[in-house]
Structure formats: structure tokens, C-alpha cells
Scaffold this motif. Structure first.
Motif, mmCIF file in Angstrom:
data_model
loop_
_atom_site.group_PDB
_atom_site.id
_atom_site.type_symbol
_atom_site.label_atom_id
_atom_site.label_comp_id
_atom_site.label_asym_id
_atom_site.label_seq_id
_atom_site.Cartn_x
_atom_site.Cartn_y
_atom_site.Cartn_z
ATOM 1 N N UNK A 86 35.473 29.680 2.486
ATOM 2 C CA UNK A 86 35.482 28.581 3.450
ATOM 3 C C UNK A 86 36.925 28.167 3.693
ATOM 4 N N UNK A 87 37.328 28.134 4.949
ATOM 5 C CA UNK A 87 38.700 27.791 5.298
ATOM 6 C C UNK A 87 38.772 26.536 6.156
ATOM 7 N N UNK A 88 39.731 25.666 5.828
ATOM 8 C CA UNK A 88 40.124 24.541 6.671
ATOM 9 C C UNK A 88 38.971 23.595 7.005
ATOM 10 N N UNK A 89 38.125 23.337 6.009
ATOM 11 C CA UNK A 89 37.039 22.375 6.171
ATOM 12 C C UNK A 89 37.499 20.990 5.708
ATOM 13 N N UNK A 187 29.453 24.767 5.612
ATOM 14 C CA UNK A 187 30.884 24.962 5.908
ATOM 15 C C UNK A 187 31.173 24.624 7.364
ATOM 16 N N UNK A 188 30.334 25.123 8.275
ATOM 17 C CA UNK A 188 30.551 24.842 9.692
ATOM 18 C C UNK A 188 30.384 23.351 9.992
ATOM 19 N N UNK A 189 29.405 22.726 9.365
ATOM 20 C CA UNK A 189 29.190 21.298 9.602
ATOM 21 C C UNK A 189 30.367 20.466 9.116
ATOM 22 N N UNK A 216 23.107 34.841 9.530
ATOM 23 C CA UNK A 216 24.368 34.212 9.124
ATOM 24 C C UNK A 216 25.299 34.057 10.320
ATOM 25 N N UNK A 217 25.332 35.066 11.184
ATOM 26 C CA UNK A 217 26.164 34.993 12.384
ATOM 27 C C UNK A 217 25.676 33.867 13.292
ATOM 28 N N UNK A 218 24.373 33.778 13.479
ATOM 29 C CA UNK A 218 23.819 32.710 14.315
ATOM 30 C C UNK A 218 24.151 31.326 13.747
ATOM 31 N N UNK A 219 24.307 31.253 12.411
ATOM 32 C CA UNK A 219 24.630 29.977 11.768
ATOM 33 C C UNK A 219 26.123 29.667 11.814
ATOM 34 N N UNK A 220 26.941 30.659 12.220
ATOM 35 C CA UNK A 220 28.367 30.396 12.361
ATOM 36 C C UNK A 220 29.287 31.255 11.524
#
Length: 290
Positions: A86-89, A187-189, A216-220
Motif C-alpha cells: 500500500x502506497x501513499x495512503x 487501501x483505496x478507501x 481485485x482489479x475492479x476493487x482498485x
């Protein structure tokens, strides 16, 4: 994130561990080492923790190396451990923070259980393990491995994992972790950018199934860490094909743990243009620039 931040970052090692988890170098030391091997940036990705971010950020000006704050999130697909970088969250995101706290607490409980089991057959105490653990770090199997080395039961950390700590011996057990789909969504949230860590480490036959990857792709999911020293060479053609099919970025990283692994800092790298895409997509926090 501002594109100007991304434009000054070149080649980066996007998977580096410190003493906050199971690395042997302090966060600030990693920045100095990165400068020595000519890296433009590193991502500090300790397991389920952001505790090393502040120390690493403070070392950026003197090192001249940019910091990409990150983390390696533990997830589990049925009985298989899966890690998501996870980057830059946002490190204060409540949902992600609650999940990582739960994971770390489970790691600690699991570590205590493992030590009790091993102690039935080998001289080993919890104090032995704490002696191998940096202050504030979450105790895990690598620290138990180091304690076994210090006690003379095995010769190296790797030997401990291949022997006493291997699941076949019955001492180790899994800790709590969410499933990968939940991990990517969290992570995306939190404004972060997720990459599936070393997805070919178990060989071509264990590469993530296509339909699961689609979820997983659909989730981001942003990318696959294909250039990694522990990915099986036979898995890479399949991984590259999947990355092309789903439009995923390909990253390169060393998974450096200091003396805890043979991996060398910077031995695999991510091009600056991919780093720029990560920075552009993130909304949680920014890189720390020299």
C-alpha cells in the motif's frame, strides 16, 4: 497528488522493511543505504505499520533520497498468506487503522503461542525473543527465528523458517488477516495505491487465478510486483500476460530486510514513470522529497 512531486523521482525500490517490522536496519539507516546504491527513492513498507514513517522522513534531507510512505498489508486467501503493498495512503484512516491494529495484535498473540510450543522441545523464552526485537516493533516469526539463532538451535534466520518454524513441524500457526479483496478496498478507501506483492513466489501453478485477479482489479488494484527476487521465473510470463490483459502496472522491488534476508537493496527497481503514476493516483498522502 501534484504531478510536480512525481516528476523529480526516478528509479525507486518500492518494498523495503525496517526494524519496525522484520528488517534489521532502522528507518533512517535505510535512506542512507539507498543513497549509497544510487536509488532516487524507496518505499518504506513495514508489515501492517506506519510507525517508521516519521523517522524515515526526517532522514530524507540528509540522504537526498525521496521517501514514498507505504506498508505491506497482511491478507489471507483461505489458507494462503497474500501480501498487498500500500502506497501513499492516509495513515489516520479509521477503517485501515483498525484493521492493521487487529492484525498486529493477532501477530503478537500468535508469536506468544509459537514460543510456548517451541519451548516444550527447545530451550527458548519470550525474553529471548524480545531481545531480538526493536522497541515498538510488533513481534513476529522473524524475531523468533533470530532468537533461535541466538540460542544456537539453528544457524540462520532462513534455516529457522525452513526447519523449526516451517508449518510441517506444528509450532507455527496463522494470524488474523482480512481477505485480499477487503485489503485492496481498504487501501483505496484510505487514498492509497495497492500492488500485489511477489505474486509469483510460490511458482507458476499458484499465480492468482484470473477471475480472482479481475475482482481485485475492479476493487482498485494498481499493479503486480513482478520484478522481485523471490518470484519464480516460470511464473513471470503468466504474470506479465495478466498485467497486460488487465492494464496493471509492473513494479520492481527488492523486499530488503537488511541482514534478515539475502536480498540486496535496489537489486530490483521500479522505473520513474511507474512511480509517477502511483503518486498521481494517490490521495492519502504525498512523497517526502529531498
Amino acid at each position: 497528488m501534484a504531478s510536480s512531486s512525481a516528476s523529480v523521482i526516478g528509479e525507486a525500490d518500492l518494498h523495503v522493511h525496517s526494524t519496525v517490522s522484520d528488517g534489521t536496519g532502522a528507518p533512517a539507516e535505510l535512506l542512507a543505504e539507498a543513497a549509497e546504491v544510487g536509488l532516487s527513492a524507496i518505499a518504506l513498507t513495514d508489515h501492517d505499520s506506519t510507525a517508521g514513517w516519521a523517522e524515515a522522513a526526517a532522514a530524507v534531507p540528509s540522504s537526498g533520497v525521496a521517501l514514498i510512505p507505504g506498508m505491506e498489508l497482511s491478507t489471507r486467501e483461505q489458507y494462503t498468506s497474500v501480501h498487498v503493498l500500500a502506497y501513499l495512503f492516509d495513515p489516520f484512516d479509521e477503517a485501515l487503522l483498525a484493521e492493521t491494529t487487529r492484525i498486529r495484535e493477532s501477530r503478537m498473540t500468535r508469536a506468544e503461542q509459537i514460543v510456548r510450543r517451541i519451548a516444550r522441545d527447545y530451550p527458548l523464552t519470550w525474553d529471548d525473543v524480545l531481545a531480538q526485537t526493536a522497541v515498538g516493533a510488533t513481534v513476529g516469526r522473524p524475531h523468533i527465528a533470530d532468537a533461535l539463532v541466538a540460542r544456537g538451535h539453528v544457524s540462520t534466520r532462513s534455516a529457522a523458517f525452513a526447519g523449526i518454524l516451517h508449518p510441517r513441524h506444528g509450532y507455527a500457526s496463522p494470524h488474523y488477516a482480512p481477505d485480499p479483496l477487503t485489503g485492496v478496498r481498504l487501501i483505496r478507501a484510505a487514498g492509497g495505491v495497492p500492488v500485489l506483492a511477489h505474486p509469483g513466489a510460490r511458482g507458476a501453478e499458484h499465480v492468482v487465478p484470473r477471475e480472482r485477479l479481475r475482482q481485485l482489479v475492479d476493487a482498485g488494484l494498481f499493479g503486480l510486483e513482478i520484478d522481485h527476487p523471490e518470484n519464480d521465473p516460470g511464473s513471470k510470463p503468466r504474470l506479465h500476460a495478466l498485467a497486460a490483459e488487465f492494464g496493471l502496472a509492473v513494479t520492481g522491488s527488492s523486499d530488503y530486510h537488511g541482514t534478515g534476508k539475502t536480498n540486496r537493496l535496489g537489486q530490483e527497481r521500479t522505473p520513474g514513470e511507474v512511480v509517477a503514476r502511483i503518486v498521481a493516483e494517490a490521495t492519502g498522502t504525498s512523497p517526502v522529497l529531498p
